[in-house]
Write a protein that holds these residues in place. Structure first.
Motif, PDB file in Angstrom:
ATOM      1  N   LYS A 165      68.694   0.001  26.341  1.00 19.40           N
ATOM      2  CA  LYS A 165      68.868   0.169  25.298  1.00 19.40           C
ATOM      3  C   LYS A 165      68.091   0.901  24.431  1.00 19.40           C
ATOM      4  N   ILE A 184      69.580   4.980  25.617  1.00 23.82           N
ATOM      5  CA  ILE A 184      70.003   5.623  24.954  1.00 23.82           C
ATOM      6  C   ILE A 184      69.625   5.735  23.364  1.00 23.82           C
ATOM      7  N   ILE A 210      68.707   3.584  21.031  1.00 16.53           N
ATOM      8  CA  ILE A 210      69.580   2.784  20.447  1.00 16.53           C
ATOM      9  C   ILE A 210      68.423   1.714  20.093  1.00 16.53           C
ATOM     10  N   ASP A 213      71.500  13.301  20.232  1.00 15.65           N
ATOM     11  CA  ASP A 213      72.579  13.868  20.318  1.00 15.65           C
ATOM     12  C   ASP A 213      73.293  14.329  21.545  1.00 15.65           C
ATOM     13  N   ARG A 265      72.127  12.527  24.665  1.00 14.03           N
ATOM     14  CA  ARG A 265      73.278  10.635  24.599  1.00 14.03           C
ATOM     15  C   ARG A 265      74.452  11.512  25.655  1.00 14.03           C
ATOM     16  N   GLU A 266      75.113  12.759  25.375  1.00 12.89           N
ATOM     17  CA  GLU A 266      76.152  13.724  25.798  1.00 12.89           C
ATOM     18  C   GLU A 266      75.573  13.717  27.650  1.00 12.89           C
ATOM     19  N   VAL A 270      77.914   5.060  29.910  1.00 13.71           N
ATOM     20  CA  VAL A 270      77.038   4.317  29.928  1.00 13.71           C
ATOM     21  C   VAL A 270      78.573   2.790  29.981  1.00 13.71           C
ATOM     22  N   PHE A 309      78.548  -0.739  29.486  1.00  9.00           N
ATOM     23  CA  PHE A 309      78.405  -2.379  28.862  1.00  9.00           C
ATOM     24  C   PHE A 309      78.444  -3.810  29.752  1.00  9.00           C
ATOM     25  N   ALA A 327      82.735  -3.395  26.328  1.00 12.49           N
ATOM     26  CA  ALA A 327      82.624  -2.585  25.178  1.00 12.49           C
ATOM     27  C   ALA A 327      83.764  -1.518  24.785  1.00 12.49           C
ATOM     28  N   LEU A 328      85.099  -2.249  25.489  1.00 13.34           N
ATOM     29  CA  LEU A 328      86.207  -0.817  24.845  1.00 13.34           C
ATOM     30  C   LEU A 328      86.021  -1.580  23.557  1.00 13.34           C
ATOM     31  N   PHE A 329      87.264   0.065  23.207  1.00  9.40           N
ATOM     32  CA  PHE A 329      87.226  -0.502  21.534  1.00  9.40           C
ATOM     33  C   PHE A 329      88.371  -1.163  21.486  1.00  9.40           C
ATOM     34  N   ASP A 330      88.643  -2.132  20.929  1.00  5.86           N
ATOM     35  CA  ASP A 330      89.784  -3.294  20.770  1.00  5.86           C
ATOM     36  C   ASP A 330      91.266  -2.950  20.163  1.00  5.86           C
ATOM     37  N   PRO A 334      86.162   9.697  24.454  1.00  6.95           N
ATOM     38  CA  PRO A 334      84.919  10.906  24.676  1.00  6.95           C
ATOM     39  C   PRO A 334      85.685  12.383  24.980  1.00  6.95           C
ATOM     40  N   ARG A 392      85.596   5.182  31.374  1.00  2.00           N
ATOM     41  CA  ARG A 392      85.441   6.209  30.268  1.00  2.00           C
ATOM     42  C   ARG A 392      83.968   6.460  29.928  1.00  2.00           C
ATOM     43  N   ASP A 400      75.065  -1.910  32.289  1.00  2.00           N
ATOM     44  CA  ASP A 400      74.472  -2.957  32.358  1.00  2.00           C
ATOM     45  C   ASP A 400      74.940  -4.493  32.804  1.00  2.00           C
TER      46      ASP A 400
END
Lengths: 262, 248
Positions: free
Chosen positions: B45, B48, B50, B74, B77-78, B82, B84, B88-91, B102, B150, B162
């Motif tokens: 973390k 990146i 965080i 940023d 970060r581009e 990552v 996770f 950490a997929l968007f539900d 992205p 992704r 991670d």
């Protein structure tokens, strides 16, 4: 009590106070960040529409139910009070003023907090603990723009509309009890309302509902965004979001009401 | 290239990273191994931005990201992708939308270009038919593969993993490791894997670094690690309870 106990006591109070100040500071910075981001492109219209639907149209049933029964109960109680003074003719304005200035904005906000605010905190909280918010950050995308701003703007749009629907249905709930059940004339109910109700009263209700929209979306998003660890953390965040939002609604209602009454 | 210099981080009284130094060369795949709760994810973390360190430097292609913020951070970060821990997929998005996310948000690509890239990404991870599913409808192993697709969709220069196989059965773990090797060869990214999958990770990484007590206590090629004389390394890779490592 020895001097050591007193020092420990002062230290505890000091630590609690500093913690409170830190939390308040973080909350206001969070709101400030969101308010600044609202005006910075790119704007997320699709997410805004989704949140308007979630906060607004999905709250319709609960608003219709609470609005109609609030109007009915209010009419019933006010009618019996007014009858003691022989002023039953004032039922219409009494119901309308109570609902438009006070009950409409407050009860709508409390209902939306219970139905949508809690879900909002839980959703953002789960995104936090499953690292979905970190994933957004790692993609160089601002989570405030994607998760918080659409909710605040959606609340600013949905709360006044829901309040207006609550007001309307509440007045008709009062009409049903006063006119249909208690035998008042329909003309008296509405004509007296027209005489006593001013645009200023509607404006007070609008200001209240707008500010409640900010309070609910801000508190619920904040609590979710800074949730603790695991399921327990999300559950605590959800509870405290609902409690804090509800308390702030009532406190803010008093202060705003006292300022706007002048 | 990633260079971490004397990184220190504590939470309250607990020191998690204690002067950590690590270098990952371009196109190299380095695995950081160590105990659970030993600060491996905290390290990731930091990379990146965080988490901010208490002390030390993190140089990404020569830019110290500990001293930058906002748009400059940023831009760094581009360069990252990552993967996770749990994906950490968007539900609220389908598998397809997750992978396309992205590209839709960060590029001005046309719809057909995005579609071609996402389909290629799904094929890379063997999930061609799963685009319409939601994360809740797919298995843990599939989620990691989608997360990998992704992370790679923008063809980043650096990919961070991670614990990409935590909680998966050995066969699925092995397939994820193979996928990491395959995509590393295909895209040639610089990679850092946080893992405690011993010995499987030795087959994946070019270099291993062991994190203990907040610092990297040994770095070397997998073969050197297998024959290390360091008692901490020996105990960790053998999984023995006897030795100098204290249980966290």
């Amino acid at each position: 009590m020895t001097i050591y106990d007193m020092t420990a006591c002062v230290r505890l109070i000091g630590a609690w106070f500093l913690g409170l100040l830190r939390e308040l500071g973080r909350m206001f910075l969070f709101l400030l960040d969101a308010l600044v981001t609202i005006f910075r492109p790119p704007f997320k219209f699709k997410m805004l529409m989704r949140q308007i639907r979630f906060l607004g149209s999905k709250s319709m049933v609960v608003i219709l139910l609470t609005g109609s029964f609030t109007g009915m109960v209010l009419a019933l109680q006010i009618y019996y009070t007014l009858r003691k003074f022989g002023s039953e003719a004032l039922l219409g304005p009494a119901v309308a003023l109570s609902i438009i200035r006070e009950l409409g904005p407050v009860l709508s906000a409390l209902m939306v907090t219970g139905r949508a605010g809690s879900a909002l905190t839980a959703e953002i909280g789960i995104m936090k603990i499953t690292e979905q918010i970190d994933a957004l950050t790692s993609m160089a995308l601002n989570p405030i723009r994607y998760l918080i701003v659409p909710n605040i703007v959606a609340a600013l749009i949905a709360f006044p509309l829901l309040t207006a629907i609550f007001d309307l249905i509440g007045i008709y709930g009062g009409y049903f009890v006063g006119v249909k059940l208690l035998g008042m004339s329909s003309g008296t109910y509405f004509s007296q309302m027209e005489t006593f109700l001013k645009m200023e009263d509607i404006r007070v209700g609008l200001y209240k509902s707008l500010s409640f929209g900010v309070i609910v979306s801000w508190v619920c998003c904040y609590k979710g965004y800074f949730t603790g660890y695991g399921a327990e953390g999300v559950s605590k965040a959800t509870t405290s979001a609902v409690v804090l939002s509800s308390v702030l609604i009532l406190i803010w209602d008093y202060f705003l009401g006292s300022v706007l009454l002048r | 290239m990633i260079e971490i210099v004397n990184l220190k981080k504590g939470f309250g009284k607990q020191r998690v990273l204690n002067g950590l130094n690590l270098k990952v060369l371009n196109k190299e795949l380095v695995a950081v191994i160590g105990q659970s709760g030993g600060g491996k994810s905290v390290l990731l973390k930091h990379l990146i931005g965080i988490i901010r360190p208490d002390e030390g430097k993190i140089l990404i292609e020569g830019v110290d990201i500990t001293g930058v913020g906002g748009k400059e951070l940023d831009r760094v970060r581009e360069r990252f992708g990552v993967v996770f821990q749990e994906g950490a997929l968007f539900d609220s998005l389908t598998v397809y939308e997750n992978i396309a996310f992205p590209l839709r948000e960060k590029t001005r690509m046309e719809k057909y270009e995005i579609e071609a890239r996402v389909i290629q990404g799904l094929e890379d991870v063997g999930l061609r038919e799963m685009g319409d599913k939601y994360p809740a409808e797919i298995s843990g192993g599939m989620k990691r593969r989608v997360a990998l697709a992704r992370a790679l969709i923008t063809e980043p220069a650096i990919v961070l993993f991670d614990e990409p196989t935590t909680g998966l059965d050995p066969i699925i773990s092995s397939s994820i490791h193979k996928l990491i090797t395959k995509t590393h060869k295909k895209y040639g990214f610089t990679g850092l894997i946080i893992s405690h999958e011993i010995p499987e990770i030795f087959e994946v990484a070019d270099k291993i670094a062991m994190l203990y007590n907040g610092t990297i206590i040994e770095t070397g090629h997998p073969e050197e690690f297998r024959h290390s004389d360091n008692p901490y390394v020996r105990q960790f890779i053998s999984g023995s309870l006897e030795g100098p490592i204290e249980l966290l």
